[in-house]
Design a protein around this motif. Structure first.
Motif, PDB file in Angstrom:
ATOM      1  N   LEU A 182      21.829  50.534 -10.722  1.00 46.85           N
ATOM      2  CA  LEU A 182      22.665  51.685 -10.379  1.00 46.85           C
ATOM      3  C   LEU A 182      23.283  52.356 -11.606  1.00 46.85           C
ATOM      4  O   LEU A 182      24.191  53.172 -11.466  1.00 46.85           O
ATOM      5  N   ARG A 183      22.765  52.032 -12.769  1.00 53.69           N
ATOM      6  CA  ARG A 183      23.252  52.720 -13.961  1.00 53.69           C
ATOM      7  C   ARG A 183      22.703  54.153 -14.052  1.00 53.69           C
ATOM      8  O   ARG A 183      23.051  54.884 -14.971  1.00 53.69           O
ATOM      9  N   THR A 184      21.851  54.505 -13.110  1.00 58.44           N
ATOM     10  CA  THR A 184      21.458  55.896 -12.928  1.00 58.44           C
ATOM     11  C   THR A 184      21.660  56.251 -11.462  1.00 58.44           C
ATOM     12  O   THR A 184      21.506  55.408 -10.573  1.00 58.44           O
ATOM     13  N   SER A 185      21.994  57.504 -11.207  1.00 57.91           N
ATOM     14  CA  SER A 185      22.206  57.950  -9.826  1.00 57.91           C
ATOM     15  C   SER A 185      20.928  58.481  -9.196  1.00 57.91           C
ATOM     16  O   SER A 185      20.932  58.878  -8.028  1.00 57.91           O
ATOM     17  N   LEU A 186      19.830  58.515  -9.946  1.00 56.09           N
ATOM     18  CA  LEU A 186      18.567  59.014  -9.398  1.00 56.09           C
ATOM     19  C   LEU A 186      18.116  58.149  -8.228  1.00 56.09           C
ATOM     20  O   LEU A 186      18.248  56.926  -8.264  1.00 56.09           O
ATOM     21  N   GLU A 187      17.574  58.801  -7.210  1.00 57.02           N
ATOM     22  CA  GLU A 187      17.083  58.083  -6.039  1.00 57.02           C
ATOM     23  C   GLU A 187      15.705  58.607  -5.650  1.00 57.02           C
ATOM     24  O   GLU A 187      15.381  59.775  -5.862  1.00 57.02           O
ATOM     25  N   LEU A 188      14.909  57.728  -5.061  1.00 56.56           N
ATOM     26  CA  LEU A 188      13.617  58.109  -4.502  1.00 56.56           C
ATOM     27  C   LEU A 188      13.836  58.682  -3.105  1.00 56.56           C
ATOM     28  O   LEU A 188      14.776  58.300  -2.411  1.00 56.56           O
ATOM     29  N   VAL A 189      12.946  59.554  -2.707  1.00 59.15           N
ATOM     30  CA  VAL A 189      13.027  60.176  -1.382  1.00 59.15           C
ATOM     31  C   VAL A 189      11.659  60.072  -0.720  1.00 59.15           C
ATOM     32  O   VAL A 189      10.628  60.396  -1.336  1.00 59.15           O
ATOM     33  N   ASP A 190      11.645  59.623   0.523  1.00 60.09           N
ATOM     34  CA  ASP A 190      10.409  59.557   1.297  1.00 60.09           C
ATOM     35  C   ASP A 190      10.049  60.972   1.749  1.00 60.09           C
ATOM     36  O   ASP A 190      10.744  61.572   2.573  1.00 60.09           O
ATOM     37  N   VAL A 191       8.963  61.518   1.201  1.00 64.48           N
ATOM     38  CA  VAL A 191       8.532  62.875   1.565  1.00 64.48           C
ATOM     39  C   VAL A 191       7.173  62.831   2.264  1.00 64.48           C
ATOM     40  O   VAL A 191       6.441  63.822   2.260  1.00 64.48           O
ATOM     41  N   SER A 192       6.859  61.695   2.869  1.00 63.55           N
ATOM     42  CA  SER A 192       5.587  61.579   3.587  1.00 63.55           C
ATOM     43  C   SER A 192       5.468  62.651   4.653  1.00 63.55           C
ATOM     44  O   SER A 192       4.386  63.226   4.868  1.00 63.55           O
ATOM     45  N   GLY A 193       6.581  62.935   5.343  1.00 61.57           N
ATOM     46  CA  GLY A 193       6.554  63.948   6.405  1.00 61.57           C
ATOM     47  C   GLY A 193       6.234  65.328   5.889  1.00 61.57           C
ATOM     48  O   GLY A 193       5.618  66.147   6.594  1.00 61.57           O
ATOM     49  N   LYS A 249      -5.168  66.931  -0.256  1.00 62.64           N
ATOM     50  CA  LYS A 249      -5.800  65.695   0.194  1.00 62.64           C
ATOM     51  C   LYS A 249      -5.281  64.461  -0.540  1.00 62.64           C
ATOM     52  O   LYS A 249      -5.333  63.360  -0.008  1.00 62.64           O
ATOM     53  N   ALA A 250      -4.799  64.627  -1.753  1.00 59.34           N
ATOM     54  CA  ALA A 250      -4.307  63.469  -2.507  1.00 59.34           C
ATOM     55  C   ALA A 250      -3.092  62.831  -1.850  1.00 59.34           C
ATOM     56  O   ALA A 250      -2.809  61.652  -2.047  1.00 59.34           O
ATOM     57  N   PHE A 251      -2.340  63.616  -1.062  1.00 54.82           N
ATOM     58  CA  PHE A 251      -1.132  63.115  -0.401  1.00 54.82           C
ATOM     59  C   PHE A 251      -1.304  62.969   1.112  1.00 54.82           C
ATOM     60  O   PHE A 251      -0.564  62.212   1.745  1.00 54.82           O
ATOM     61  N   ALA A 252      -2.217  63.688   1.704  1.00 51.47           N
ATOM     62  CA  ALA A 252      -2.342  63.731   3.155  1.00 51.47           C
ATOM     63  C   ALA A 252      -2.604  62.341   3.734  1.00 51.47           C
ATOM     64  O   ALA A 252      -3.488  61.618   3.260  1.00 51.47           O
ATOM     65  N   GLY A 253      -1.796  61.973   4.742  1.00 49.82           N
ATOM     66  CA  GLY A 253      -1.987  60.699   5.430  1.00 49.82           C
ATOM     67  C   GLY A 253      -1.518  59.486   4.664  1.00 49.82           C
ATOM     68  O   GLY A 253      -1.739  58.348   5.103  1.00 49.82           O
ATOM     69  N   LYS A 254      -0.855  59.670   3.533  1.00 52.38           N
ATOM     70  CA  LYS A 254      -0.392  58.550   2.715  1.00 52.38           C
ATOM     71  C   LYS A 254       1.138  58.490   2.725  1.00 52.38           C
ATOM     72  O   LYS A 254       1.814  59.455   3.086  1.00 52.38           O
ATOM     73  N   HIS A 255       1.640  57.313   2.337  1.00 50.46           N
ATOM     74  CA  HIS A 255       3.081  57.230   2.105  1.00 50.46           C
ATOM     75  C   HIS A 255       3.363  57.875   0.751  1.00 50.46           C
ATOM     76  O   HIS A 255       2.760  57.511  -0.268  1.00 50.46           O
ATOM     77  N   VAL A 256       4.270  58.847   0.740  1.00 49.27           N
ATOM     78  CA  VAL A 256       4.569  59.589  -0.485  1.00 49.27           C
ATOM     79  C   VAL A 256       6.064  59.478  -0.773  1.00 49.27           C
ATOM     80  O   VAL A 256       6.901  59.755   0.084  1.00 49.27           O
ATOM     81  N   ARG A 257       6.382  59.097  -1.988  1.00 46.99           N
ATOM     82  CA  ARG A 257       7.770  58.999  -2.430  1.00 46.99           C
ATOM     83  C   ARG A 257       7.965  59.950  -3.607  1.00 46.99           C
ATOM     84  O   ARG A 257       7.118  60.009  -4.526  1.00 46.99           O
ATOM     85  N   ALA A 258       9.070  60.683  -3.603  1.00 52.96           N
ATOM     86  CA  ALA A 258       9.363  61.640  -4.674  1.00 52.96           C
ATOM     87  C   ALA A 258      10.600  61.212  -5.445  1.00 52.96           C
ATOM     88  O   ALA A 258      11.537  60.637  -4.877  1.00 52.96           O
ATOM     89  N   LEU A 259      10.584  61.507  -6.732  1.00 51.01           N
ATOM     90  CA  LEU A 259      11.742  61.274  -7.605  1.00 51.01           C
ATOM     91  C   LEU A 259      12.131  62.600  -8.233  1.00 51.01           C
ATOM     92  O   LEU A 259      11.361  63.165  -9.026  1.00 51.01           O
ATOM     93  N   ALA A 260      13.289  63.105  -7.876  1.00 49.70           N
ATOM     94  CA  ALA A 260      13.782  64.362  -8.444  1.00 49.70           C
ATOM     95  C   ALA A 260      14.673  64.056  -9.641  1.00 49.70           C
ATOM     96  O   ALA A 260      15.659  63.333  -9.528  1.00 49.70           O
ATOM     97  N   MET A 275      14.947  49.663  -0.381  1.00 52.45           N
ATOM     98  CA  MET A 275      13.512  49.728  -0.641  1.00 52.45           C
ATOM     99  C   MET A 275      13.032  51.170  -0.706  1.00 52.45           C
ATOM    100  O   MET A 275      12.147  51.509  -1.512  1.00 52.45           O
ATOM    101  N   VAL A 276      13.584  52.035   0.128  1.00 53.71           N
ATOM    102  CA  VAL A 276      13.171  53.437   0.130  1.00 53.71           C
ATOM    103  C   VAL A 276      13.770  54.182  -1.060  1.00 53.71           C
ATOM    104  O   VAL A 276      13.077  54.895  -1.789  1.00 53.71           O
ATOM    105  N   LYS A 277      15.075  54.030  -1.298  1.00 55.96           N
ATOM    106  CA  LYS A 277      15.758  54.819  -2.326  1.00 55.96           C
ATOM    107  C   LYS A 277      15.511  54.347  -3.746  1.00 55.96           C
ATOM    108  O   LYS A 277      15.508  55.144  -4.692  1.00 55.96           O
TER     109      LYS A 277
END
Length: 588
Positions: A293-304, A312-323, A283-285
């Motif tokens: 899995l035909r792509t190796s890209l993964e999501l990363v939880d960057v809320s911290g 303010k757009a990200f502060a206090g929210k769950h934030v997920r990043a895709l590199a 669920m996180v990745k």
């Protein structure tokens, strides 16, 4: 000679030149080239080219006969000229000069052509499914399905499994979908249920000592249609095994799936062994529990990273990043179009930055990030110069849904997606329970008959939402093929699990009395799984819609347009079944 044919339309070869033959089939196509008539005759086995010359008895008849008429022809096999050989046909070296001709079944004007295959709408196709199934693509799909089922039977039998049939008329069971109910004529006011799955029966077979069971099982669920789910009925390779743990089930199914997809996958590589991914990690990745899995890209939880940020757009929210690496040459349109895609999924937008030399950031939100934010972000996602980072912020579930889809779409557009492979995985460690958002009550999150990890002690000492189950899904290319589990075979564990989900002992005894009784008389540890046949064929056939792999499917509204089901029944039949429709009751 046989009344209808001496050979099939896919059988003749160069060695048959000079032979008198009789063929029967459908008039597939017709071409008049310089006064010589060429006709493609089609049957289940293939095509044979017919030739009729001006002045021959069959010329006028073949010229005027409508396409898709069924005919019988007699003629002599002749070799095609070298320049006319068709290497794409098994019969491409020969043709048949027609000497006599008989119409066996004339065809009226067609509602849509069988050849060429145009884009007739689905309603027209399903209403005339007998014509639609004559199309070569549909014929191939249905035969692929037949071959897949035959292969599965051989494979399971070779692995020591015994094919057994379980009842169609049974009792209702909480499998997670609505039952199809069948009223009883001889027991007024009571109903059978068509099985959502042979779950209890296959467990009872294990308790009865049969050790290894399988079935190509019909299952019935009254649920809405999706591209990968047919409303009404579907078929699954139903499997159950005794004296096994999770890895034993995985070993059998990995072999069967690898062999099946290698046999019918058209040379596409099957990755093996299948990785095991815990549910919460998935669920996180990947944003969902059926990762592609035909792509190796993964999501990363960057809320911290942004927990104390001034952005303010990200502060206090769950934030997920895709590199997404190696995007240095991508134009601005790449980023804007991905943003439009995210908006189409319900997002308000898609924030992004691009990493340059020395971790310098460019992009719409770069100016809002402090040096500390940038350092923490680059480290969290492992970004290098040329990496683009996309963000989703908000509620965990909504971010997962949107960013999970963006992950796959970004990989496709960035050229970081592999098409011609089958990438399987196991999703494991599902939570045993979940909380209903509407009622706040604890419910089963998966299969209620699963064994909780830690057994009775876990149920009695842990927060129900922390209890994991011996449950698993098998996924291929982002499509869930099946759920399975190691079953609970202990009465006390079953009572406690259902108690947590709000069932009284009396209710459990009433609804599952047969299985509970069996548990009291020596039940072996057992487990199983049931991969969906329709979905397997859909993947193998490269079809985006499951209805393209089923001979006579219901439409999206759960209607059979060919046979006219569901349909009203006469009042006399309703009375015989002790039923009355509400509208009729009001009128009376």
């Amino acid at each position: 000679m046989h009344r209808y044919r001496s050979h099939t339309c896919g059988e003749l070869r160069a060695t048959d030149v000079g032979t008198d033959v009789r063929l029967s089939g459908w008039l597939h196509n017709r071409r008049d080239l310089g006064g010589i008539l060429f006709v493609d005759l089609r049957d289940h086995y293939g095509f044979t080219q017919l030739v009729a010359r001006p002045g021959s008895p069959a010329y006028e008849q073949l010229s005027g006969q409508s396409k898709e008429s069924v005919v019988r022809v007699d003629g002599r096999v002749v070799a095609r000229a070298d320049e006319n050989i068709n290497p794409d046909l098994a019969t491409g070296e020969v043709e048949v000069e027609v000497t006599s001709f008989e119409v066996l079944g004339a065809a009226d004007a067609l509602p849509f052509p069988v050849f060429p295959e145009d884009n007739a709408n689905e309603e027209m196709r399903l209403t005339n499914r007998f014509l639609d199934l004559r199309r070569q693509r549909m014929h191939r799909n249905i035969m692929l399905r037949t071959q897949v089922i035959a292969f599965l039977r051989r494979e399971m039998t070779a692995l020591g499994f015994n094919e057994m049939a379980t009842p169609i008329l049974s009792a209702t069971s909480p499998e997670g979908a609505r039952d199809f109910l069948v009223p009883s004529r001889v027991h007024p006011g009571t109903f059978y249920a068509l099985p959502q799955a042979p779950q209890q029966f296959k467990q009872l077979l294990m308790i009865s000592g049969f050790d290894r069971y399988f079935q190509i099982a019909p299952c019935f669920r009254d649920e809405d249609s999706r591209a990968d789910r047919s409303p009404g009925e579907f078929y699954q390779l139903d499997v159950e095994m005794s004296f096994v743990e999770q890895e034993d089930v995985f070993g059998v199914i990995e072999k069967v799936m690898t062999d099946l997809f290698t046999e019918f996958g058209g040379g596409r590589h099957v990755t093996s062994p299948f990785p095991r991914i815990p549910y919460r990690e998935a669920m996180v990745k990947y944003g969902n529990d059926k990762p592609d899995l035909r792509t190796s890209l993964e999501l990363v939880d960057v809320s911290g990273v942004f927990a104390g940020s001034d952005f303010k757009a990200f502060a206090g929210k769950h934030v997920r990043a895709l590199a997404v690496p190696d995007t240095g040459d991508q134009p601005r349109k790449f980023f804007d179009s991905l943003g439009e895609y995210a908006v189409s999924l319900g997002a308000q937008g898609l924030a992004w930055v691009r990493v340059g030399e020395g971790n310098a950031l460019t992009g719409p939100i770069a100016k809002f990030l402090t040096e500390e934010d940038v350092t923490a972000l680059v480290a969290a996602v492992g970004a290098k110069p040329g990496t683009a980072v996309f963000f989703g912020a908000g509620d965990f579930d909504e971010v997962s849904r949107i960013m999970g889809a963006v992950r796959v779409e970004a990989a496709r557009r960035a050229g970081q997606f592999t098409e011609d492979v089958f990438r399987f995985c196991w999703i494991v460690d599902f939570p045993m329970f979940e909380r209903n958002e509407d009622t706040g009550q604890i419910e089963f999150s998966h299969n209620p008959f699963s064994m909780p990890q830690g057994g009775l002690e876990a149920l009695e000492t842990k927060d129900p939402l922390d209890v994991l189950a011996w449950q698993y899904d098998i996924v291929c290319n982002g499509v869930e093929l099946s759920s399975g589990a190691i079953r609970n075979h202990e009465p006390d564990v079953m009572y406690k699990a259902f108690e947590i989900a709000g069932y009284s002992r009396e209710t459990v005894a009433a609804e599952f009395g047969g299985m509970l009784r069996a548990f009291h008389y020596g039940a072996p540890p057992h487990g199983g799984i049931a991969p969906g046949v329709d979905r397997m064929v859909m993947l193998l056939a490269d079809e985006p819609n499951i209805r393209e792999t089923i001979a006579f499917p219901l439409n999206q509204q759960a209607q059979d347009l060919l046979m006219g089901a569901p349909s009203p029944v006469p009042e006399t039949r309703l009375r015989e079944l002790h039923l009355a429709l509400r509208g009729q009751q009001k009128k009376s």
